[in-house]
Each structure stands twice: as structure tokens, then as C-alpha cells.
Design a protein around this motif. Sequence first.
Motif, PDB file in Angstrom:
ATOM      1  N   GLY A 148     -26.777 -44.968 -16.505  1.00 48.22           N
ATOM      2  CA  GLY A 148     -26.665 -43.978 -15.446  1.00 48.22           C
ATOM      3  C   GLY A 148     -27.075 -44.585 -14.122  1.00 48.22           C
ATOM      4  O   GLY A 148     -27.337 -45.795 -14.009  1.00 48.22           O
ATOM      5  N   ILE A 149     -27.168 -43.740 -13.084  1.00 46.27           N
ATOM      6  CA  ILE A 149     -27.484 -44.227 -11.745  1.00 46.27           C
ATOM      7  C   ILE A 149     -28.873 -44.851 -11.705  1.00 46.27           C
ATOM      8  O   ILE A 149     -29.065 -45.957 -11.189  1.00 46.27           O
ATOM      9  CB  ILE A 149     -27.368 -43.079 -10.717  1.00 46.27           C
ATOM     10  CG1 ILE A 149     -25.929 -42.574 -10.637  1.00 46.27           C
ATOM     11  CG2 ILE A 149     -27.838 -43.544  -9.344  1.00 46.27           C
ATOM     12  CD1 ILE A 149     -25.744 -41.414  -9.692  1.00 46.27           C
ATOM     13  N   ILE A 150     -29.864 -44.162 -12.255  1.00 46.67           N
ATOM     14  CA  ILE A 150     -31.243 -44.657 -12.214  1.00 46.67           C
ATOM     15  C   ILE A 150     -31.371 -45.956 -12.998  1.00 46.67           C
ATOM     16  O   ILE A 150     -32.009 -46.919 -12.538  1.00 46.67           O
ATOM     17  CB  ILE A 150     -32.220 -43.600 -12.765  1.00 46.67           C
ATOM     18  CG1 ILE A 150     -32.084 -42.282 -11.986  1.00 46.67           C
ATOM     19  CG2 ILE A 150     -33.645 -44.122 -12.689  1.00 46.67           C
ATOM     20  CD1 ILE A 150     -32.382 -42.416 -10.516  1.00 46.67           C
ATOM     21  N   ASP A 151     -30.753 -46.018 -14.185  1.00 46.60           N
ATOM     22  CA  ASP A 151     -30.816 -47.224 -15.000  1.00 46.60           C
ATOM     23  C   ASP A 151     -30.115 -48.390 -14.304  1.00 46.60           C
ATOM     24  O   ASP A 151     -30.562 -49.535 -14.394  1.00 46.60           O
ATOM     25  CB  ASP A 151     -30.173 -46.970 -16.361  1.00 46.60           C
ATOM     26  CG  ASP A 151     -30.281 -48.177 -17.286  1.00 46.60           C
ATOM     27  OD1 ASP A 151     -31.428 -48.588 -17.582  1.00 46.60           O
ATOM     28  OD2 ASP A 151     -29.233 -48.712 -17.676  1.00 46.60           O
ATOM     29  N   ALA A 152     -29.012 -48.093 -13.595  1.00 48.75           N
ATOM     30  CA  ALA A 152     -28.308 -49.156 -12.873  1.00 48.75           C
ATOM     31  C   ALA A 152     -29.193 -49.728 -11.776  1.00 48.75           C
ATOM     32  O   ALA A 152     -29.273 -50.956 -11.596  1.00 48.75           O
ATOM     33  CB  ALA A 152     -27.010 -48.601 -12.283  1.00 48.75           C
ATOM     34  N   PHE A 153     -29.859 -48.858 -11.013  1.00 48.78           N
ATOM     35  CA  PHE A 153     -30.801 -49.332 -10.001  1.00 48.78           C
ATOM     36  C   PHE A 153     -31.875 -50.228 -10.642  1.00 48.78           C
ATOM     37  O   PHE A 153     -32.196 -51.311 -10.120  1.00 48.78           O
ATOM     38  CB  PHE A 153     -31.467 -48.154  -9.286  1.00 48.78           C
ATOM     39  CG  PHE A 153     -30.692 -47.638  -8.102  1.00 48.78           C
ATOM     40  CD1 PHE A 153     -30.659 -48.362  -6.920  1.00 48.78           C
ATOM     41  CD2 PHE A 153     -30.006 -46.434  -8.161  1.00 48.78           C
ATOM     42  CE1 PHE A 153     -29.966 -47.896  -5.823  1.00 48.78           C
ATOM     43  CE2 PHE A 153     -29.299 -45.956  -7.070  1.00 48.78           C
ATOM     44  CZ  PHE A 153     -29.271 -46.687  -5.902  1.00 48.78           C
ATOM     45  N   HIS A 154     -32.418 -49.766 -11.752  1.00 49.54           N
ATOM     46  CA  HIS A 154     -33.505 -50.500 -12.424  1.00 49.54           C
ATOM     47  C   HIS A 154     -33.044 -51.875 -12.881  1.00 49.54           C
ATOM     48  O   HIS A 154     -33.735 -52.891 -12.657  1.00 49.54           O
ATOM     49  CB  HIS A 154     -34.018 -49.684 -13.611  1.00 49.54           C
ATOM     50  CG  HIS A 154     -35.043 -50.405 -14.441  1.00 49.54           C
ATOM     51  ND1 HIS A 154     -36.327 -50.645 -13.997  1.00 49.54           N
ATOM     52  CD2 HIS A 154     -34.963 -50.959 -15.699  1.00 49.54           C
ATOM     53  CE1 HIS A 154     -36.999 -51.298 -14.923  1.00 49.54           C
ATOM     54  NE2 HIS A 154     -36.195 -51.507 -15.971  1.00 49.54           N
ATOM     55  N   GLN A 155     -31.878 -51.940 -13.556  1.00 56.12           N
ATOM     56  CA  GLN A 155     -31.398 -53.224 -14.075  1.00 56.12           C
ATOM     57  C   GLN A 155     -31.029 -54.201 -12.959  1.00 56.12           C
ATOM     58  O   GLN A 155     -31.302 -55.399 -13.062  1.00 56.12           O
ATOM     59  CB  GLN A 155     -30.188 -52.993 -14.980  1.00 56.12           C
ATOM     60  CG  GLN A 155     -30.520 -52.355 -16.317  1.00 56.12           C
ATOM     61  CD  GLN A 155     -29.358 -52.473 -17.295  1.00 56.12           C
ATOM     62  OE1 GLN A 155     -28.682 -53.498 -17.338  1.00 56.12           O
ATOM     63  NE2 GLN A 155     -29.143 -51.423 -18.087  1.00 56.12           N
TER      64      GLN A 155
END
Length: 403
Positions: A148-155
Motif C-alpha cells: 500500500g501507500i504507507i508500505d511503499a514509503f517505508h520500503q
Amino acid sequence: MASVLSYESLVHAVAGAVGSVTAMTVFFPLDTARLRLQVDEKRKSKTTHMVLLEIIKEEGLLAPYRGWFPVISSLCCSNFVYFYTFNSLKAVWVKGQRSTTGKDLVVGFVAGVVNVLLTTPLWVVNTRLKLQGAKFRNEDIVPTNYKGIIDAFHQIIRDEGILALWNGTFPSLLLVFNPAIQFMFYEGLKRQLLKKRMKLSSLDVFIIGAVAKAIATTVTYPMQTVQSILRFGRHRLNPENRTLGSLRNVLYLLHQRVRRFGIMGLYKGLEAKLLQTVLTAALMFLVYEKLTAATFTMMGLKKAGAERGPHCHQERRARSRDVLWAKEASQSRRQRAVILETATEVAEKQQQQRQQNQEHRMELWITQPLDPKSHVPLLWQSCFDSELPPGHFSGELFTEPLG
């Protein structure tokens, strides 16, 4: 400061965001086809409809709408920032004066720079989410796996560093000329039409929005292609330089594109881009104009702001003043015409009356009986006897001299 934080700027920003979200939702599959053509260099299909058919056949019916939510979220934030900045800066700069094409271009450029610096991380994430799970022909593309958006930012921050969120910033800064050119032509065409009429129709707004976007897109499309590649950031190209988005990488990608596919390789996907972006921009401006006008009308601010967005209400007041002066001048001309016509009629009647009086006098003189002694008409003899000046007589038959 009051102009920057004004209610009108907020209304224009919200209307611009809603208009862009509506338009993008309608034409989102076209944007999907455009992005595939830009990023997947080895895709053989060249036309928009063939690419869409391939995507549906290989990835499913809903594949053209993959990544819709992150794109819409980014687009909503981006257009809110752009419209708010554009209208606020224009309100501060114009200050009651009539805007010009040069001012529109400068304000659009500054608003674009602010927008790029604030929203590029959102576009990097949404580009990767939109292409996640796609079947590419290019082996150089590394697949991604974001939840998702948050996971994409994190990775992205974990694996590539926080600066990776601003991949493609340099071409994006160059591409601020796209909305700047778009708004310059949109405002210019709008001003020309408003010189001839007080209000634009829905068709007028749709057409000038489409024309403005078509010009801006065609001029800046090669940089948009580089921007998409850099935002995706999954190519195994130019490994010696990891600072994606630098001038060196932009020139490298442009050179590679031209070397592999020729100069037309820079315009690969232009058909899909024009089809998508022109229709999207036209529909966005239409929704935007109608929404701002309706909002200002409901809030009782139609006179102050309904014609502003993005041109300001001072221009409307100037146009209204010009129209009022034109009406007053026209009314004055009509009044002068009536007065002249009346004076002409009076002069003609007076001339007719004088002519009738002369004819009547001549008739009286001619028909007078003769004096038996002098054989002169009696009235003539009366004039001689009274020693009146020639042309007068002692009776009251005439009121003005003969002649």
C-alpha cells in the motif's frame, strides 16, 4: 497575507482538486496505457486501444484501473496545492489590475515549482504502485512488492534512502512549464472570449481547456517520458550514478531513448497521452469552473469570485465597467440622434409654414381688385399711400416682409 489565506483561494483549490479527480477517474485507463508505453520500451503495440486490449487480456478487466487510489490521492493533493498557490500569488500580484499573459506564465511557473517540491514523493509512490504486477517486455525492469501507500514509503526510504522519494525532481521542475504554458493559453483564450461575451458556455470552457493542454503536452512530452522512467526507478540503467533525477541522468536517458528508437522514441505514447490529458484537462476545467461559480453563488460571493479561477475578480469588475461605459455611450448616441431628428422635423415644419405663407401672400396680391384710376391693385396703392417700406402694407393680412 489576507489574499494568500483568503476564502476564495480555498474555494478555487478545492474546486480544482475535485475537478481533477473527476476527470482522471473518467479517463484513467488512457493514463494507464500512456504509462506502459513510456516505461515498457519493448512493448510492440503502438496504439492506445491495442495496449488497453493487451492489458485487459493478460492482466484482467480491472487492470486498466490498477493504482487508481494512489494516483487520485496524489492528483488531489497536487492540484489543491497548485490551484491554491496559483490563485493566491495572482491575487497578491495583480491587485485589481488586468492580468496579462506574461503574469499568468510567471505565476504558473512559481506555482508549479511549489507543487513539485511538495508532492513529488506522492507521485513516485503512485507511479510504482500503478505499475506493480504489470507484465513487462523489458527485462531491465525490477518488479516491486508494495502492500500500500504507507508500505511503499517505508520500503523506498529503507532500501533506497529518503532522497529516492524525490526521484525525477529535476525533469519535474523543467516540466512546471507544462501547467504554466497550459494556464497561460487557457487564461489568454478565456480573456479573448470574454471580450465578446459576459459568460462562457460549457462548450467554450471545454474547448479552450483542451487546446491549452494539447499545446503544453506536445511541447513538454519528451521530458514527461524521462520523468516517468525516473519516478519508476526500477531500470538497471546507468548504475554508476545513483542520484536519479540529476541532469546527467536526464541527458543519459534522452540519449538512450534516441539511440534505440530514434527521435520519435521521445514521443512514444504521445497519442495516448494527448488523448488522456487533453480530455482530462478539458473535463477538469469544466467541472472546476462550474463548481467555483456554484460555490460563490451559494455563498453570496458571485460578484466577487465567480469569474476568478484562476483569473481574478478584479478583471470581471473591469469588464463590467467597460460594458457600462459602452452602454452609456450608446444611450448618449441614441439621445443625440433623437434630439437631432426632432430638430430636423421642427425645421422642416417651419420651412413648410413659411412657404405656405409666401404662397398665400402671393395669391392675395395677385387676386386684389384694381384701382379704377391707376389700374394698380388696391393693396399696392395702400402701401404707396402709407409710404411703408416696399414689401409691407398697412393692413393686418401679413405678418412678415415679402421676399
